[in-house]
Design a protein around this motif. Structure first.
Motif, PDB file in Angstrom:
ATOM      1  N   CYS A  62      -2.776   4.694  -2.660  1.00 17.95           N
ATOM      2  CA  CYS A  62      -3.683   5.379  -1.736  1.00 17.95           C
ATOM      3  C   CYS A  62      -3.492   6.881  -1.887  1.00 17.95           C
ATOM      4  O   CYS A  62      -2.409   7.413  -1.609  1.00 17.95           O
ATOM      5  CB  CYS A  62      -3.381   4.931  -0.307  1.00 17.95           C
ATOM      6  N   ILE A 106       0.867  -1.178   0.000  1.00 18.48           N
ATOM      7  CA  ILE A 106       0.000   0.000   0.000  1.00 18.48           C
ATOM      8  C   ILE A 106       0.898   1.220   0.000  1.00 18.48           C
ATOM      9  O   ILE A 106       1.730   1.397   0.899  1.00 18.48           O
ATOM     10  CB  ILE A 106      -0.918   0.006   1.233  1.00 18.48           C
ATOM     11  N   TYR A 144     -10.151  -1.833   4.056  1.00 18.62           N
ATOM     12  CA  TYR A 144      -8.944  -2.110   3.265  1.00 18.62           C
ATOM     13  C   TYR A 144      -8.806  -3.606   3.002  1.00 18.62           C
ATOM     14  O   TYR A 144      -8.434  -4.029   1.893  1.00 18.62           O
ATOM     15  CB  TYR A 144      -7.702  -1.573   3.973  1.00 18.62           C
TER      16      TYR A 144
END
Length: 389
Positions: free
Chosen positions: A112, A87, A367
């Motif tokens: 993100c 991420i 998530y």
């Protein structure tokens, strides 16, 4: 089968909102039993000392030019460790995707996006650099296996300027309410402004930069004081990239004769205790990606006045249901909203209930839903100790 191995990538651990979000996500994954690496281009910043022992910190120690060396170092990390997921945030030039391709690994990358990019680019760059950055985002962000945005406003901005369809992004708000949030918010603040019988305290939190528009807040304070006593405290460090902002603020404060009623304590490790004791929390920003501090303030039960900026605050406050929204840069409307809130504060219990939408557990699950949608759970590889500090 074992749970997957999750890595989170961020340039540094400076005291900003995106850094705090990644730290909270890492903590949330670790609590659920995942192997978690927090990978940084440079191991520096205010949050460096806040990493739980359950999270491995990997320092890429990228040298200048940072963009090149952090990408190459991240490639080596991915090739060696091969996490199931990476991420990445604050990654405009898609270092995570380039590193994955160069490493030739199956790691799935989630980009993100934490801020309103068009506002950020406009704030920091000329037209040519803005076009270049949007071109990079448009061409390389779709390489990611998933794109998560911190607010619907950020997603709309990407759709409009990078031509990435909304349906190809997932909106997940930021995790701000930690397991120890209540405990931290109840800690003692010894500053005399919070003593019984003192005038109401307005609180702002954020780096001292143009984006936060604390000039609007100072101007609003001057008008508020025409109706009732009030003081203003602003928590946050001066940003070295915009050193001129603080002297401009000081000049404005002097012009209004507010030297004894505006205070800059700097960065504080626990702003939640200050939020809990303030009478009104005020966000004066020109733009945000989400507005973590707004969600944090309502979690302490403190009423909020915020600019209706792109993007995030209106989503947190549900279009004004949980706090007053005012136009960006309108100090008169802000002052009116502050006075109204001081006279009729919103019920703290209602605000705390709303904040449960932003707990770490709630957001981490969202998530995980994204990660589960990308691939089936695979056995994790045991991380080595190379590159760990």
């Amino acid at each position: 089968m074992q749970k997957p191995f999750i890595s989170l990538f961020i340039p540094t651990l400076d005291g900003g909102g995106a850094e705090r979000v990644m730290l909270h996500l890492a903590e949330g994954f670790a609590v659920r039993g995942f192997d978690v690496d927090l990978v940084v281009a440079k191991a520096e910043g205010a949050y460096l000392s806040k990493i739980p022992k359950t999270i491995r910190l990997v320092n890429l120690d990228a040298k200048s030019p940072v963009l090149l060396f952090k990408t190459l170092a991240l490639k080596q990390y991915l090739k060696q460790e091969q996490p199931n997921f990476l991420i990445s945030t604050l990654d405009i030039f898609s270092s995570a995707m380039w590193a994955k391709r160069l490493a030739g690994v199956s790691t799935q990358v989630v980009m993100c996006v934490q801020t309103n990019l068009s506002q950020q680019f406009q704030d920091r760059h000329g037209m040519l650099m803005q076009k270049l950055k949007w071109s990079v985002v448009q061409h390389f962000y779709p390489w990611a296996d998933a794109i998560v945005t911190a607010s619907a406003g950020v997603a709309r901005d990407l759709e409009q300027n990078a031509k990435i369809p909304m349906q190809e992004m997932t909106v997940i708000h930021n995790p701000v309410v930690t397991s120890d949030f209540v405990e931290k918010s109840q800690e003692t603040v010894t500053h005399p402004w919070f003593a019984e019988g003192q005038p109401p305290v307005l609180l702002g939190v954020g780096r001292i930069v143009k984006q936060k528009s604390f000039t609007t807040l100072v101007q609003a304070l001057a008008l508020v004081r025409q109706h009732c006593p009030a003081r203003l405290m602003i928590l946050g460090d001066v940003d070295g990239r915009e050193p001129e902002v603080k002297p401009e603020l000081d000049g404005l404060i002097e012009t209004f004769g507010l030297q004894d009623d505006v205070l800059f304590p700097g960065f504080v490790e626990n702003p939640y205790a200050y939020m809990a004791k303030a009478d009104v929390f005020v966000l004066s920003s020109i733009y945000e990606g989400f507005g973590n501090v707004v969600a944090e303030a309502i979690a302490t039960g403190t009423p909020v006045v915020s600019t209706d900026c792109e993007s995030g605050p209106a989503e947190i406050l549900n279009q004004g249901q949980y706090g007053k929204l005012v136009p960006v840069g309108d100090h008169e409307a802000m002052a009116e909203a502050i006075v109204s809130t001081l006279n009729n504060p919103m019920d703290a219990a209602v605000l705390r209930v709303r904040s449960q939408a932003f707990t770490i557990d709630c957001i981490v699950q969202q998530y995980l839903d994204v990660l589960n949608g990308l691939q089936a759970i695979q056995p994790s590889t045991q991380p080595s100790t190379v590159g760990v500090i």
